[in-house]
Design an enzyme around this catalytic site. Structure first.
Site, PDB file in Angstrom:
ATOM      1  N   LYS A   1      33.865  21.697  30.200  1.00 17.02           N
ATOM      2  CA  LYS A   1      33.100  20.473  29.896  1.00 17.02           C
ATOM      3  C   LYS A   1      33.857  19.712  28.826  1.00 17.02           C
ATOM      4  O   LYS A   1      34.406  20.312  27.890  1.00 17.02           O
ATOM      5  CB  LYS A   1      31.690  20.832  29.395  1.00 17.02           C
ATOM      6  CG  LYS A   1      30.875  19.633  28.917  1.00 17.02           C
ATOM      7  CD  LYS A   1      29.471  20.031  28.474  1.00 17.02           C
ATOM      8  CE  LYS A   1      28.702  18.808  27.967  1.00 17.02           C
ATOM      9  NZ  LYS A   1      27.331  19.155  27.507  1.00 17.02           N
TER      10      LYS A   1
ATOM     11  N   GLU B   1      18.924  14.427  18.310  1.00 16.99           N
ATOM     12  CA  GLU B   1      19.587  15.728  18.383  1.00 16.99           C
ATOM     13  C   GLU B   1      19.686  16.444  17.046  1.00 16.99           C
ATOM     14  O   GLU B   1      20.589  16.218  16.257  1.00 16.99           O
ATOM     15  CB  GLU B   1      20.992  15.566  18.991  1.00 16.99           C
ATOM     16  CG  GLU B   1      21.655  16.872  19.314  1.00 16.99           C
ATOM     17  CD  GLU B   1      22.696  16.741  20.414  1.00 16.99           C
ATOM     18  OE1 GLU B   1      22.729  15.705  21.106  1.00 16.99           O
ATOM     19  OE2 GLU B   1      23.475  17.683  20.582  1.00 16.99           O
TER      20      GLU B   1
ATOM     21  N   GLU C   1      25.719  21.181  32.573  1.00 16.65           N
ATOM     22  CA  GLU C   1      26.059  20.476  31.324  1.00 16.65           C
ATOM     23  C   GLU C   1      25.242  21.031  30.158  1.00 16.65           C
ATOM     24  O   GLU C   1      25.738  21.257  29.065  1.00 16.65           O
ATOM     25  CB  GLU C   1      25.698  19.002  31.566  1.00 16.65           C
ATOM     26  CG  GLU C   1      26.405  17.997  30.757  1.00 16.65           C
ATOM     27  CD  GLU C   1      25.953  16.591  31.150  1.00 16.65           C
ATOM     28  OE1 GLU C   1      25.846  16.265  32.345  1.00 16.65           O
ATOM     29  OE2 GLU C   1      25.679  15.830  30.215  1.00 16.65           O
TER      30      GLU C   1
ATOM     31  N   GLU D   1      25.299   6.128  32.446  1.00 22.25           N
ATOM     32  CA  GLU D   1      24.586   6.971  31.471  1.00 22.25           C
ATOM     33  C   GLU D   1      24.890   6.501  30.047  1.00 22.25           C
ATOM     34  O   GLU D   1      24.003   6.443  29.191  1.00 22.25           O
ATOM     35  CB  GLU D   1      24.998   8.430  31.641  1.00 22.25           C
ATOM     36  CG  GLU D   1      24.248   9.373  30.709  1.00 22.25           C
ATOM     37  CD  GLU D   1      24.519  10.838  30.975  1.00 22.25           C
ATOM     38  OE1 GLU D   1      24.460  11.256  32.150  1.00 22.25           O
ATOM     39  OE2 GLU D   1      24.800  11.574  30.008  1.00 22.25           O
TER      40      GLU D   1
HETATM   41  C1  LIG Z   1      27.140  12.066  23.429  1.00 23.46           C
HETATM   42  C2  LIG Z   1      25.909  11.565  23.465  1.00 23.46           C
HETATM   43  O1  LIG Z   1      24.802  12.282  23.929  1.00 23.46           O
HETATM   44  C3  LIG Z   1      24.975  13.681  24.212  1.00 23.46           C
HETATM   45  C4  LIG Z   1      25.309  13.886  25.651  1.00 23.46           C
HETATM   46  C5  LIG Z   1      24.294  14.036  26.582  1.00 23.46           C
HETATM   47  C6  LIG Z   1      24.616  14.057  28.054  1.00 23.46           C
HETATM   48  O2  LIG Z   1      25.783  13.823  28.411  1.00 23.46           O
HETATM   49  O3  LIG Z   1      23.708  14.273  28.879  1.00 23.46           O
HETATM   50  C7  LIG Z   1      22.951  14.173  26.172  1.00 23.46           C
HETATM   51  C8  LIG Z   1      22.627  14.253  24.839  1.00 23.46           C
HETATM   52  C9  LIG Z   1      23.682  14.351  23.813  1.00 23.46           C
HETATM   53  O4  LIG Z   1      23.930  15.692  23.478  1.00 23.46           O
HETATM   54  C10 LIG Z   1      25.626  10.147  23.029  1.00 23.46           C
HETATM   55  O5  LIG Z   1      24.426   9.785  23.088  1.00 23.46           O
HETATM   56  O6  LIG Z   1      26.543   9.445  22.610  1.00 23.46           O
HETATM   57 MG   LIG Z   2      25.169  13.760  30.546  1.00 27.82          MG
END
Ligand SMILES: C=C(O[C@@H]1C=C(C(=O)O)C=C[C@H]1O)C(=O)O
Ligand SMILES: [Mg+2]
Length: 461
Positions: free
Chosen positions: A218, A267, A311, A446
């Site tokens: 990852k 987080e 993930e 996303e």
């Molecule tokens: C890296 C980020 O978020 C992170 C990545 C995530 C994902 O890829 O699903 C979800 C929550 C966070 O741990 C961000 O918001 O910049």
């Molecule tokens: Mg993601």
């Protein structure tokens, strides 16, 4: 009653001045209880001490901290969190602390953060933010369980005079606690520039190829957008809107000089009260639905989606392993649940544990950061890929931010859903976890929903 308190503080100052050795750092800290006061008003009133304000609101508890000024800065350009730990312990050994309440966030506190990757060459963007930087404020307002506490911290020097120091403290305290005359206006976005989105998607594609070749499992990749604002952004106003629009996130701001790193992150990295420790596994994302039916569809699809579960699981396995070294009584559910936020929803697994004696919150942070939620896994290979291919100076984005106090309490979050405000400009950051089945376009979308919390409060929607 006030006279007795002032006499006590004056005698503490006098004793400290006369006991100081030539080289050491002597702090005097005095905590008292206050009547109700709005933490944002206190933050705004401190604007005259601009350049050294910190703001922290917990994601779940009715807990606020506002730090104003700097009695002392613990900072290093070296990627060495344990340097911070050693400096912190030395300062506490010599400090004089009056704190009859022993409430988290009172007494001597330090608020700050660190760079995501101090081994990656930084750019001018983050010139005001060191590799690790924690401020011990001159004044702290703490709200805890509906009660308010005001702490004054003074670094005394050999040639100081207690009466003079007390007079200066009383003057600043009066200024901080005075009612505000007006409240700053909102800003709007004049222009928005995405930085190399197509190159970012190509980097995502390259990361999936590296993962398919088993060179990593990852890799988290982040990108930036740059905003031109209608005028200088007022941090108090941005904070007020973040508190209003992101009620289940940590709301934070760290001013350094004319710059302010600010955000609303869901987080938690680690919370420590006494020896009881909480952490969070957060990875796997879906939008919120426009209707209850659509929202439920996204939620159940996320819970069943193999790519998002993979993930997420990388984060759970790493944090579980990291906890085993420093903690006991580790409790981590086998299945994630949904953490629903204003603009999106995540897969979420809470972590509870008891920190073993002899370890501090900074030891845990040193071990956890970066988790696979912000770096990837394996750590070495994912960081090397990010270092080499990600066209971004992350600075403090994606790194631990938070506070610790002189009673071994503290709380740190991962600085995502965030931006660096520099006058009438802002840089926003968003990233996502890339795994074998990641689709560049889907990951790009996303990141777009992850920009929303900051875009919306800067008038960019
Ligand atoms: C890296 C980020 O978020 C992170 C990545 C995530 C994902 O890829 O699903 C979800 C929550 C966070 O741990 C961000 O918001 O910049
Ligand atoms: Mg993601």
């Amino acid at each position: 009653m006030l006279k007795i308190k002032e006499d006590l503080l004056e005698s503490m100052l006098d004793k400290a001045i006369h006991s100081i050795q030539s080289s050491n750092i002597k702090l005097v800290s005095y905590t008292k209880q206050l009547d109700d006061i709005n933490p944002l008003s206190f933050f705004e009133a401190a604007k005259s001490i601009r350049g050294n304000r910190s703001f922290w609101k917990s994601s779940v508890d009715d807990f606020y901290m506002v730090g104003v000024g700097a009695a002392f800065e613990i900072e290093t350009e070296q990627p060495d969190i344990l340097y911070i730990e050693n400096k912190w312990q030395t300062i506490l050994e010599d400090a004089m602390i009056h704190n009859p309440y022993q409430v988290p966030g009172t007494g001597i506190v330090a608020l700050g953060g660190m760079a995501f990757d101090p081994y990656k060459k930084s750019t001018d963007l983050w010139k005001n933010y060191n590799a690790s930087q924690f401020t011990i404020p001159e004044f702290t307002l703490t709200k805890h369980n509906g009660n308010f506490y005001f702490t004054s911290i003074v670094r005394v020097n050999k040639n100081d005079h207690a009466k003079q120091l007390l007079h200066q403290l009383k003057g600043k305290e009066k200024e901080l606690l005075s009612p505000l005359e007006d409240w700053p206006e909102k800003v709007s976005v004049v222009s928005k520039e995405e930085i190399k989105p197509e190159q970012w998607k190509q980097t995502v594609q390259k990361a999936t190829e590296e993962i398919k070749k088993c060179n990593a499992e990852k890799i988290v990749l982040a990108r930036e957008i740059r905003l031109q604002l209608s005028n200088q952004a007022e941090v108090s106003n941005v904070l007020e809107q973040l508190i209003d629009t992101q009620p289940t996130s940590y709301i934070f701001a760290f001013e350094h000089g004319e710059d302010c790193f600010i955000g609303a992150t869901p987080e938690r990295l680690v919370k420590l009260e006494g020896r009881e420790l909480l952490s969070t596994c957060l990875a796997g994302t879906a939008p919120r639905g426009m209707t209850e039916e659509e929202d439920q569809k996204y939620k159940f699809s996320l819970l069943q989606d193999q790519k998002n579960r993979e993930e997420h699981d990388f984060v759970v396995q790493m944090i579980k392993h990291a906890m085993e070294e420093y903690c006991e009584n580790i409790d981590i559910p086998n299945e994630p649940v949904i953490l629903a936020l204003t603009n999106l929803q995540h897969l979420y697994t809470p972590v509870r544990a008891t920190l073993k004696e002899g370890y501090s919150i900074l030891n845990i942070i040193d071990n956890l950061h970066p988790t696979p939620a912000l770096g990837g896994t394996p750590r070495k290979e994912s960081l090397e890929f990010i270092r080499h291919y990600e066209q971004l100076d992350r600075g403090w984005y994606g790194a631990p931010i938070g506070w610790l106090d002189s009673n071994e309490n503290g709380e740190f979050a991962v600085a995502i859903r965030s931006g660096l405000i520099q006058g009438n400009r802002a840089t926003l950051f968003a990233g996502c976890g890339i795994v074998e089945d990641s689709n560049p376009e889907a990951e790009y979308e996303e990141t777009n929903i992850k920009f929303l919390p900051m875009l919306s409060v800067l008038g960019g929607l």
